[in-house]
Each structure stands twice: as structure tokens, then as C-alpha cells.
Design a protein around this motif. Sequence first.
Motif, PDB file in Angstrom:
ATOM      1  N   PHE A   1       0.834  -1.201   0.000  1.00 59.01           N
ATOM      2  CA  PHE A   1       0.000   0.000   0.000  1.00 59.01           C
ATOM      3  C   PHE A   1       0.871   1.254   0.000  1.00 59.01           C
ATOM      4  O   PHE A   1       0.581   2.243  -0.698  1.00 59.01           O
ATOM      5  CB  PHE A   1      -0.922  -0.003   1.210  1.00 59.01           C
ATOM      6  N   LEU A   2       1.945   1.258   0.768  1.00 57.40           N
ATOM      7  CA  LEU A   2       2.826   2.426   0.848  1.00 57.40           C
ATOM      8  C   LEU A   2       3.526   2.716  -0.476  1.00 57.40           C
ATOM      9  O   LEU A   2       3.962   3.857  -0.718  1.00 57.40           O
ATOM     10  CB  LEU A   2       3.857   2.233   1.957  1.00 57.40           C
ATOM     11  N   ASP A   3       3.624   1.721  -1.332  1.00 52.43           N
ATOM     12  CA  ASP A   3       4.221   1.917  -2.663  1.00 52.43           C
ATOM     13  C   ASP A   3       3.289   2.654  -3.613  1.00 52.43           C
ATOM     14  O   ASP A   3       3.735   3.146  -4.650  1.00 52.43           O
ATOM     15  CB  ASP A   3       4.596   0.566  -3.279  1.00 52.43           C
ATOM     16  N   ARG A   4       2.011   2.724  -3.262  1.00 57.88           N
ATOM     17  CA  ARG A   4       1.022   3.326  -4.154  1.00 57.88           C
ATOM     18  C   ARG A   4       0.816   4.804  -3.803  1.00 57.88           C
ATOM     19  O   ARG A   4       1.097   5.222  -2.672  1.00 57.88           O
ATOM     20  CB  ARG A   4      -0.304   2.562  -4.075  1.00 57.88           C
ATOM     21  N   PRO A   5       0.305   5.598  -4.722  1.00 57.94           N
ATOM     22  CA  PRO A   5       0.079   7.029  -4.446  1.00 57.94           C
ATOM     23  C   PRO A   5      -0.796   7.263  -3.222  1.00 57.94           C
ATOM     24  O   PRO A   5      -0.553   8.199  -2.451  1.00 57.94           O
ATOM     25  CB  PRO A   5      -0.587   7.531  -5.727  1.00 57.94           C
ATOM     26  N   GLU A   6      -1.800   6.425  -3.032  1.00 63.05           N
ATOM     27  CA  GLU A   6      -2.702   6.622  -1.895  1.00 63.05           C
ATOM     28  C   GLU A   6      -2.034   6.330  -0.558  1.00 63.05           C
ATOM     29  O   GLU A   6      -2.574   6.650   0.508  1.00 63.05           O
ATOM     30  CB  GLU A   6      -3.972   5.781  -2.044  1.00 63.05           C
ATOM     31  N   GLY A   7      -0.846   5.746  -0.576  1.00 66.97           N
ATOM     32  CA  GLY A   7      -0.117   5.486   0.657  1.00 66.97           C
ATOM     33  C   GLY A   7       0.745   6.646   1.118  1.00 66.97           C
ATOM     34  O   GLY A   7       1.373   6.574   2.185  1.00 66.97           O
ATOM     35  N   GLN A   8       0.753   7.741   0.358  1.00 66.39           N
ATOM     36  CA  GLN A   8       1.663   8.837   0.685  1.00 66.39           C
ATOM     37  C   GLN A   8       1.243   9.620   1.921  1.00 66.39           C
ATOM     38  O   GLN A   8       2.076  10.253   2.568  1.00 66.39           O
ATOM     39  CB  GLN A   8       1.813   9.761  -0.520  1.00 66.39           C
ATOM     40  N   ASP A   9      -0.030   9.578   2.282  1.00 69.71           N
ATOM     41  CA  ASP A   9      -0.455  10.222   3.529  1.00 69.71           C
ATOM     42  C   ASP A   9       0.202   9.536   4.722  1.00 69.71           C
ATOM     43  O   ASP A   9       0.672  10.200   5.655  1.00 69.71           O
ATOM     44  CB  ASP A   9      -1.983  10.174   3.651  1.00 69.71           C
ATOM     45  N   CYS A  10       0.256   8.223   4.677  1.00 72.71           N
ATOM     46  CA  CYS A  10       0.927   7.473   5.751  1.00 72.71           C
ATOM     47  C   CYS A  10       2.424   7.779   5.770  1.00 72.71           C
ATOM     48  O   CYS A  10       3.028   7.939   6.835  1.00 72.71           O
ATOM     49  CB  CYS A  10       0.712   5.978   5.577  1.00 72.71           C
ATOM     50  N   MET A  11       3.019   7.852   4.599  1.00 65.80           N
ATOM     51  CA  MET A  11       4.453   8.097   4.530  1.00 65.80           C
ATOM     52  C   MET A  11       4.807   9.492   5.052  1.00 65.80           C
ATOM     53  O   MET A  11       5.812   9.673   5.738  1.00 65.80           O
ATOM     54  CB  MET A  11       4.940   7.953   3.082  1.00 65.80           C
ATOM     55  N   ALA A  12       3.982  10.486   4.750  1.00 67.17           N
ATOM     56  CA  ALA A  12       4.302  11.865   5.106  1.00 67.17           C
ATOM     57  C   ALA A  12       3.928  12.216   6.535  1.00 67.17           C
ATOM     58  O   ALA A  12       4.557  13.088   7.143  1.00 67.17           O
ATOM     59  CB  ALA A  12       3.603  12.824   4.142  1.00 67.17           C
TER      60      ALA A  12
ATOM     61  N   GLN B   1       8.955  13.688  12.491  1.00 66.67           N
ATOM     62  CA  GLN B   1       9.494  12.501  13.143  1.00 66.67           C
ATOM     63  C   GLN B   1       8.807  11.243  12.621  1.00 66.67           C
ATOM     64  O   GLN B   1       9.460  10.249  12.310  1.00 66.67           O
ATOM     65  CB  GLN B   1       9.315  12.591  14.658  1.00 66.67           C
ATOM     66  N   SER B   2       7.476  11.297  12.512  1.00 66.15           N
ATOM     67  CA  SER B   2       6.743  10.136  11.993  1.00 66.15           C
ATOM     68  C   SER B   2       7.166   9.833  10.559  1.00 66.15           C
ATOM     69  O   SER B   2       7.341   8.663  10.192  1.00 66.15           O
ATOM     70  CB  SER B   2       5.238  10.396  12.055  1.00 66.15           C
ATOM     71  N   ALA B   3       7.360  10.878   9.747  1.00 62.66           N
ATOM     72  CA  ALA B   3       7.777  10.667   8.359  1.00 62.66           C
ATOM     73  C   ALA B   3       9.157  10.017   8.292  1.00 62.66           C
ATOM     74  O   ALA B   3       9.400   9.124   7.462  1.00 62.66           O
ATOM     75  CB  ALA B   3       7.777  11.997   7.607  1.00 62.66           C
ATOM     76  N   TYR B   4      10.059  10.437   9.170  1.00 68.21           N
ATOM     77  CA  TYR B   4      11.394   9.830   9.189  1.00 68.21           C
ATOM     78  C   TYR B   4      11.303   8.330   9.487  1.00 68.21           C
ATOM     79  O   TYR B   4      11.920   7.508   8.794  1.00 68.21           O
ATOM     80  CB  TYR B   4      12.276  10.522  10.224  1.00 68.21           C
ATOM     81  N   HIS B   5      10.543   7.990  10.515  1.00 67.96           N
ATOM     82  CA  HIS B   5      10.452   6.578  10.897  1.00 67.96           C
ATOM     83  C   HIS B   5       9.723   5.751   9.838  1.00 67.96           C
ATOM     84  O   HIS B   5      10.078   4.583   9.608  1.00 67.96           O
ATOM     85  CB  HIS B   5       9.785   6.440  12.256  1.00 67.96           C
ATOM     86  N   MET B   6       8.730   6.350   9.170  1.00 67.10           N
ATOM     87  CA  MET B   6       8.082   5.627   8.069  1.00 67.10           C
ATOM     88  C   MET B   6       9.075   5.376   6.955  1.00 67.10           C
ATOM     89  O   MET B   6       9.086   4.295   6.333  1.00 67.10           O
ATOM     90  CB  MET B   6       6.884   6.423   7.561  1.00 67.10           C
ATOM     91  N   GLY B   7       9.930   6.360   6.676  1.00 65.24           N
ATOM     92  CA  GLY B   7      10.946   6.170   5.653  1.00 65.24           C
ATOM     93  C   GLY B   7      11.939   5.073   5.997  1.00 65.24           C
ATOM     94  O   GLY B   7      12.391   4.325   5.123  1.00 65.24           O
ATOM     95  N   GLN B   8      12.289   4.975   7.287  1.00 66.77           N
ATOM     96  CA  GLN B   8      13.176   3.899   7.728  1.00 66.77           C
ATOM     97  C   GLN B   8      12.515   2.537   7.620  1.00 66.77           C
ATOM     98  O   GLN B   8      13.150   1.536   7.268  1.00 66.77           O
ATOM     99  CB  GLN B   8      13.624   4.155   9.176  1.00 66.77           C
ATOM    100  N   PHE B   9      11.230   2.500   7.941  1.00 66.72           N
ATOM    101  CA  PHE B   9      10.474   1.248   7.882  1.00 66.72           C
ATOM    102  C   PHE B   9      10.300   0.786   6.427  1.00 66.72           C
ATOM    103  O   PHE B   9      10.449  -0.406   6.117  1.00 66.72           O
ATOM    104  CB  PHE B   9       9.112   1.457   8.544  1.00 66.72           C
ATOM    105  N   HIS B  10       9.981   1.726   5.537  1.00 69.98           N
ATOM    106  CA  HIS B  10       9.625   1.378   4.156  1.00 69.98           C
ATOM    107  C   HIS B  10      10.759   1.736   3.209  1.00 69.98           C
ATOM    108  O   HIS B  10      10.688   2.644   2.403  1.00 69.98           O
ATOM    109  CB  HIS B  10       8.344   2.119   3.760  1.00 69.98           C
ATOM    110  N   ARG B  11      11.858   1.014   3.348  1.00 65.59           N
ATOM    111  CA  ARG B  11      12.994   1.261   2.464  1.00 65.59           C
ATOM    112  C   ARG B  11      13.541  -0.052   1.941  1.00 65.59           C
ATOM    113  O   ARG B  11      13.180  -1.100   2.390  1.00 65.59           O
ATOM    114  CB  ARG B  11      14.090   2.039   3.188  1.00 65.59           C
TER     115      ARG B  11
END
Length: 216
Positions: free
Chosen positions: A174-185, A206-216
Motif C-alpha cells: 500500500f505504501l508503494d502506491r500514491p494513496e499510501g503517501q499520507d501514511c508516509m508523510a 518525526q513520523s515521516a522519518y520513521h516511516m521512511g526507515q520502515f519502508h525502504r
Amino acid sequence: MASLPAIEARLAPERLEVLGGLAVAEGEGGFPKGTRTLLLLGPREPGFWAHLTSQPEWDGQPDPVDRWSRRVIGRLACDLGAKALFPFGGPPYHPFYQWALRTGRVWESPVRLLVHARQGLMVSFRGALALKEVLDLPPAAPRPCDTCPAPCLTACPAEALTAAGYDVPRCHAFLDRPEGQDCMAGGCLVRRACPVSQSYARLLEQSAYHMGQFHR
């Protein structure tokens, strides 16, 4: 001799706090030898992220948050004659989830993530102090989920995090899709749906940083 107020005072300049503690029986297994009290430490808001990102570990190299945690909590442990323990660096990993449930201030939420009395589903641990002294601990608190309509149960747009558990591959897809960008940001919508989380001053950065670490 260490005391909870003295430890809290040492943590405050680093924007950390005691999120809960547990008494350890003499000779109880799973802890450093001689441990009688375990304190779980995590970010204190407001101000944690601004403080952390101003530290020397924020240097563009890998794992700045963990490196900072090791330095700060490790130094405090040495000063107190305690042992610093961390939720990273394994395997094996220390059982922070089970330790948290023993504090009376952290519980399993309806979606099985840990929920804290004051931080809600935004709770995170940067480390723990294993002390040889028996300390007066933070008091137990009411479980917030007992009087909550549980918006966390239906907040995940991907239906990846529900009462049935956490479908990690479904979340990543889901995070790979455009609609997942709210979660990522802005961070996981399930965590953000928790009413207690909404009163906790964690920055979106801070949440965006940790989402980026999780989804890499």
C-alpha cells in the motif's frame, strides 16, 4: 542512591522520560545480574525531535537515532551504576513488549500495538535502565482502550493493521502506491487515529522519518 525523580531530572535535558517501570524479583531470569528495577525510557514531547536532530549523531551516517540512544542512555547508566539495554542491536532482542506490559502504564491495544497511558499508539522506547536499587515506580494508570470506541480498528486504509494482526507485506504494498503517501508523510493512520495519540505532541517530521526507515 538513585531515585526516580533524580533520574527524571537527568533525562529531561535530553528530552527523554521514564515511560514506565517494573520491579524485578531477586534472581529473576532475563535481566542483568542483580537487577531489581527496570525503567523503560522514551521520547519526551514537545521538543524531542528538534533536540535529537541537533545532536552530533545526526551526521548523515546510518542509524543516528540508535547511535544517539546508545551514547546518552549508556552514559547515564554508567553514572548510575546501572546497565543500559536497547530494543535494537539484535538478534537476540530484549523483550521490550513484554516488559512494557508489566509496567501498568502500557497495554496491548485492539490492533495489538502497544498503547501508552499518555502517548497512546505513538509510544516508542529508546532504551531501558536496569538498576540494582529497588525504586518507587510510576503508578499504574487506567487503560485508555477500556473507554475508547477504538477508531484504530478501522483506520488502516489498506486493512493491513486490524484486530487480526499486522499484515506487513500488505502494508508495504500500500505504501508503494500514491494513496499510501499520507501514511508516509504523516505517519501510520492507525497510530494517528488513537485519541490519546492525538493529544501527544509528536511532530509529523518525526513520523515521516520513521516511516521512511520502515519502508525502504
